[in-house]
Design a protein around this motif. Structure first.
Motif, PDB file in Angstrom:
ATOM      1  N   ARG A  94       0.801  -1.082  -0.034  1.00  0.00           N
ATOM      2  CA  ARG A  94       0.194   0.038  -0.035  1.00  0.00           C
ATOM      3  C   ARG A  94       0.867   1.205  -0.027  1.00  0.00           C
ATOM      4  NH1 ARG A  94      -2.888  -3.100   3.958  1.00  0.00           N
ATOM      5  NH2 ARG A  94      -4.913  -4.001   2.922  1.00  0.00           N
ATOM      6  N   VAL A  95       2.001   1.162   0.654  1.00  0.00           N
ATOM      7  CA  VAL A  95       3.046   2.462   0.712  1.00  0.00           C
ATOM      8  C   VAL A  95       4.269   1.964   0.403  1.00  0.00           C
ATOM      9  CG1 VAL A  95       3.869   4.038   2.110  1.00  0.00           C
ATOM     10  CG2 VAL A  95       1.578   3.364   2.670  1.00  0.00           C
ATOM     11  N   VAL A  96       5.203   2.689  -0.307  1.00  0.00           N
ATOM     12  CA  VAL A  96       6.183   2.374  -0.645  1.00  0.00           C
ATOM     13  C   VAL A  96       7.388   2.709   0.486  1.00  0.00           C
ATOM     14  CG1 VAL A  96       8.284   2.758  -2.332  1.00  0.00           C
ATOM     15  CG2 VAL A  96       5.896   2.895  -3.204  1.00  0.00           C
ATOM     16  N   ARG A  97       7.646   1.581   1.204  1.00  0.00           N
ATOM     17  CA  ARG A  97       8.599   1.687   2.490  1.00  0.00           C
ATOM     18  C   ARG A  97       9.979   0.868   2.045  1.00  0.00           C
ATOM     19  NH1 ARG A  97       4.612   1.483   7.506  1.00  0.00           N
ATOM     20  NH2 ARG A  97       4.242  -0.424   6.227  1.00  0.00           N
ATOM     21  N   PHE A  98      11.163   1.085   2.535  1.00  0.00           N
ATOM     22  CA  PHE A  98      12.414   0.413   2.391  1.00  0.00           C
ATOM     23  C   PHE A  98      12.892   0.038   3.648  1.00  0.00           C
ATOM     24  CE2 PHE A  98      11.992   3.254  -1.520  1.00  0.00           C
ATOM     25  CZ  PHE A  98      11.843   2.248  -2.226  1.00  0.00           C
ATOM     26  N   ILE A  99      13.589  -1.042   3.593  1.00  0.00           N
ATOM     27  CA  ILE A  99      14.574  -1.403   4.398  1.00  0.00           C
ATOM     28  C   ILE A  99      15.894  -1.817   3.805  1.00  0.00           C
ATOM     29  CG2 ILE A  99      13.717  -3.799   4.839  1.00  0.00           C
ATOM     30  CD1 ILE A  99      14.919  -3.606   7.720  1.00  0.00           C
ATOM     31  N   ALA A 100      17.049  -1.015   4.154  1.00  0.00           N
ATOM     32  CA  ALA A 100      18.359  -1.152   3.482  1.00  0.00           C
ATOM     33  C   ALA A 100      19.410  -1.966   4.357  1.00  0.00           C
ATOM     34  CB  ALA A 100      19.080   0.140   3.063  1.00  0.00           C
ATOM     35  N   ASP A 101      20.121  -2.786   3.766  1.00  0.00           N
ATOM     36  CA  ASP A 101      21.071  -3.474   4.622  1.00  0.00           C
ATOM     37  C   ASP A 101      22.381  -2.878   4.806  1.00  0.00           C
ATOM     38  OD1 ASP A 101      22.508  -4.165   2.366  1.00  0.00           O
ATOM     39  OD2 ASP A 101      22.507  -6.127   2.218  1.00  0.00           O
ATOM     40  N   ALA A 102      23.367  -3.501   5.452  1.00  0.00           N
ATOM     41  CA  ALA A 102      24.496  -2.861   6.016  1.00  0.00           C
ATOM     42  C   ALA A 102      25.444  -2.210   4.949  1.00  0.00           C
ATOM     43  CB  ALA A 102      25.216  -3.909   6.833  1.00  0.00           C
ATOM     44  N   HIS A 103      25.255  -2.886   3.500  1.00  0.00           N
ATOM     45  CA  HIS A 103      26.027  -2.334   2.511  1.00  0.00           C
ATOM     46  C   HIS A 103      25.653  -0.992   1.760  1.00  0.00           C
ATOM     47  CE1 HIS A 103      26.419  -6.661   2.557  1.00  0.00           C
ATOM     48  NE2 HIS A 103      27.633  -6.708   2.240  1.00  0.00           N
ATOM     49  N   LEU A 104      24.284  -0.437   2.358  1.00  0.00           N
ATOM     50  CA  LEU A 104      23.720   0.512   1.567  1.00  0.00           C
ATOM     51  C   LEU A 104      23.602   1.892   2.631  1.00  0.00           C
ATOM     52  CD1 LEU A 104      21.072  -1.508  -0.408  1.00  0.00           C
ATOM     53  CD2 LEU A 104      23.506  -0.568  -1.373  1.00  0.00           C
ATOM     54  N   GLY A 105      24.614   2.126   3.275  1.00  0.00           N
ATOM     55  CA  GLY A 105      24.599   3.023   4.489  1.00  0.00           C
ATOM     56  C   GLY A 105      24.648   4.504   3.764  1.00  0.00           C
ATOM     57  N   GLY A 106      25.040   4.563   2.375  1.00  0.00           N
ATOM     58  CA  GLY A 106      24.928   5.784   1.705  1.00  0.00           C
ATOM     59  C   GLY A 106      23.567   6.328   1.136  1.00  0.00           C
ATOM     60  N   LEU A 107      22.896   5.166   0.341  1.00  0.00           N
ATOM     61  CA  LEU A 107      21.706   5.065  -0.216  1.00  0.00           C
ATOM     62  C   LEU A 107      20.506   5.460   0.764  1.00  0.00           C
ATOM     63  CD1 LEU A 107      19.720   4.713  -2.636  1.00  0.00           C
ATOM     64  CD2 LEU A 107      19.773   2.111  -2.132  1.00  0.00           C
ATOM     65  N   ALA A 108      20.569   4.810   1.951  1.00  0.00           N
ATOM     66  CA  ALA A 108      19.340   5.232   3.000  1.00  0.00           C
ATOM     67  C   ALA A 108      18.986   6.620   3.062  1.00  0.00           C
ATOM     68  CB  ALA A 108      19.787   4.320   4.260  1.00  0.00           C
ATOM     69  N   PRO A 109      19.870   7.496   3.497  1.00  0.00           N
ATOM     70  CA  PRO A 109      19.626   8.803   3.625  1.00  0.00           C
ATOM     71  C   PRO A 109      19.073   9.629   2.315  1.00  0.00           C
ATOM     72  CG  PRO A 109      22.160   8.663   3.908  1.00  0.00           C
ATOM     73  CD  PRO A 109      21.438   7.096   3.770  1.00  0.00           C
ATOM     74  N   LEU A 110      19.698   9.126   1.091  1.00  0.00           N
ATOM     75  CA  LEU A 110      19.188   9.862   0.013  1.00  0.00           C
ATOM     76  C   LEU A 110      17.823   9.351  -0.226  1.00  0.00           C
ATOM     77  CD1 LEU A 110      22.297   9.328  -2.392  1.00  0.00           C
ATOM     78  CD2 LEU A 110      21.673  11.252  -0.928  1.00  0.00           C
ATOM     79  N   LEU A 111      17.221   8.025   0.048  1.00  0.00           N
ATOM     80  CA  LEU A 111      15.919   7.902  -0.165  1.00  0.00           C
ATOM     81  C   LEU A 111      15.157   8.674   0.807  1.00  0.00           C
ATOM     82  CD1 LEU A 111      16.246   3.765  -0.667  1.00  0.00           C
ATOM     83  CD2 LEU A 111      15.328   5.628  -2.333  1.00  0.00           C
ATOM     84  N   ARG A 112      15.815   8.679   2.039  1.00  0.00           N
ATOM     85  CA  ARG A 112      14.953   9.634   3.023  1.00  0.00           C
ATOM     86  C   ARG A 112      14.970  11.188   2.333  1.00  0.00           C
ATOM     87  NH1 ARG A 112      18.208   7.415   8.291  1.00  0.00           N
ATOM     88  NH2 ARG A 112      17.469   5.348   8.432  1.00  0.00           N
ATOM     89  N   LEU A 113      15.806  11.664   1.960  1.00  0.00           N
ATOM     90  CA  LEU A 113      15.727  12.928   1.415  1.00  0.00           C
ATOM     91  C   LEU A 113      14.573  12.914   0.308  1.00  0.00           C
ATOM     92  CD1 LEU A 113      17.184  15.782   0.988  1.00  0.00           C
ATOM     93  CD2 LEU A 113      18.769  14.498  -0.932  1.00  0.00           C
ATOM     94  N   ALA A 114      14.410  11.833  -0.508  1.00  0.00           N
ATOM     95  CA  ALA A 114      13.467  11.947  -1.657  1.00  0.00           C
ATOM     96  C   ALA A 114      12.089  11.658  -0.965  1.00  0.00           C
ATOM     97  CB  ALA A 114      13.670  10.827  -2.500  1.00  0.00           C
ATOM     98  N   GLY A 115      12.123  11.321   0.488  1.00  0.00           N
ATOM     99  CA  GLY A 115      10.581  11.414   1.170  1.00  0.00           C
ATOM    100  C   GLY A 115      10.216   9.953   1.313  1.00  0.00           C
ATOM    101  N   PHE A 116      11.328   8.844   1.174  1.00  0.00           N
ATOM    102  CA  PHE A 116      10.836   7.271   1.250  1.00  0.00           C
ATOM    103  C   PHE A 116      11.273   7.071   2.815  1.00  0.00           C
ATOM    104  CE2 PHE A 116      10.811   8.335  -3.373  1.00  0.00           C
ATOM    105  CZ  PHE A 116       9.712   7.580  -3.726  1.00  0.00           C
ATOM    106  N   ASP A 117      10.185   6.607   3.444  1.00  0.00           N
ATOM    107  CA  ASP A 117      10.557   5.822   4.884  1.00  0.00           C
ATOM    108  C   ASP A 117      11.398   4.634   4.519  1.00  0.00           C
ATOM    109  OD1 ASP A 117      10.386   4.301   7.129  1.00  0.00           O
ATOM    110  OD2 ASP A 117       8.275   4.489   7.394  1.00  0.00           O
ATOM    111  N   THR A 118      12.701   4.968   5.261  1.00  0.00           N
ATOM    112  CA  THR A 118      13.842   3.859   4.897  1.00  0.00           C
ATOM    113  C   THR A 118      14.633   3.490   6.180  1.00  0.00           C
ATOM    114  OG1 THR A 118      14.395   4.808   2.677  1.00  0.00           O
ATOM    115  CG2 THR A 118      16.033   3.431   3.481  1.00  0.00           C
ATOM    116  N   LEU A 119      14.076   2.326   6.589  1.00  0.00           N
ATOM    117  CA  LEU A 119      15.146   1.925   8.035  1.00  0.00           C
ATOM    118  C   LEU A 119      16.576   1.400   7.356  1.00  0.00           C
ATOM    119  CD1 LEU A 119      12.455  -0.458   9.598  1.00  0.00           C
ATOM    120  CD2 LEU A 119      12.878   1.959  10.092  1.00  0.00           C
ATOM    121  N   TYR A 120      17.235   1.850   8.459  1.00  0.00           N
ATOM    122  CA  TYR A 120      18.625   1.398   8.040  1.00  0.00           C
ATOM    123  C   TYR A 120      19.383   1.381   9.464  1.00  0.00           C
ATOM    124  CZ  TYR A 120      23.704   1.285   6.957  1.00  0.00           C
ATOM    125  OH  TYR A 120      25.202   1.102   7.204  1.00  0.00           O
TER     126      TYR A 120
END
Length: 253
Positions: A94-120
């Motif tokens: 229903r909602v686009v939400r992400f969880i990123a693994d330990a290899h993607l520490g640089g991607l997670a804040p960029l997805l948050r910057l774009a407005g996507f709830d991203t756990l990391y």
């Protein structure tokens, strides 16, 4: 012994052993093997697969393979709207939400910057990522193909690029996120909504001179950091605009 002929298409070949790429090949199957079991045994995570044809007919992951079957496996198609792309079997997201693994520490804040709830959290074990993805209906982002093979992970993307900004572009293109982005909505550190505050509330949380040059401010109620439209904001705005405006790749055959 059951033996089937497999052919994988486009980027799915990246997961195969080199001698098996971009050609049809025969492979011995385990007794009562399903399509999912054999696809993953060959190295391809099920979350990367959009379509399976057995002897020319579309089948699901639980289809039992028979001796002599010809299996064609296709990747996620790129020119699809976000909801059809994310619909998996009987349960849509229903909602686009992400969880990123330990290899993607640089991607997670960029997805948050774009407005996507991203756990990391770089200390998340794979079992926690699997559990959180299932409980909160999150899309798993990873460079670990074995993580995507876990049974209860139904939505996921294997990230091929290495640099965070290119990873952001990759996710935007694969999941057609441009129309769903809401930039500058979440705190990059805390992943919680930002809220507007009056200039009078900023106090000493901004450097000298900022209050004189800017009129609008937002804050995070968790870390209490204050943000304003300075040069860093302008660079981030340019990044968001470039990602949202990037032309989508055409469907490949």
């Amino acid at each position: 012994m059951v033996s089937a002929t497999f052919r994988f298409y486009e980027e799915l070949n990246d997961f195969l052993a080199r001698p098996l790429r971009r050609r049809a090949f025969s492979y011995a199957c385990a007794p009562a093997a399903t399509a999912k079991h054999m696809i993953e045994a060959l190295g391809v995570p099920h979350t990367e697969v959009e379509l399976i044809l057995v002897n020319g007919e579309s089948v699901g992951f639980n289809h039992l393979l028979a001796d002599g079957d010809r299996v064609a496996v296709y990747p996620k198609f790129e020119a699809l709207d976000i909801q059809p792309l994310l619909r998996v079997r009987e349960r849509p997201l229903r909602v686009v939400r992400f969880i990123a693994d330990a290899h993607l520490g640089g991607l997670a804040p960029l997805l948050r910057l774009a407005g996507f709830d991203t756990l990391y959290d770089n200390h998340y074990p794979d079992a926690d990522i699997e559990a959180l993805a299932a409980a909160e209906q999150r899309i798993v982002l990873t460079r670990d193909r074995e993580l995507l093979k876990r049974r209860s992970i139904t939505h996921g993307c294997y990230i091929r690029t290495l640099r965070p900004r290119e990873q952001l572009r990759e996710v935007f293109e694969r999941l057609d996120l441009a129309g769903s982005a809401q930039p500058f909505r979440l705190c990059l550190m805390c992943n919680v909504p930002l809220r507007r505050i009056a200039k009078e509330e900023v106090g000493t949380r901004a450097p000298d001179g900022v209050l004189e040059r800017h009129a609008q401010f937002v804050t995070c109620d968790v870390c209490r950091r204050v943000f304003w439209e300075g040069t860093h904001w302008q660079r981030m705005r340019a990044l968001m605009d470039s990602v949202a405006a990037a032309p989508r790749q055409s469907v490949r055959t």
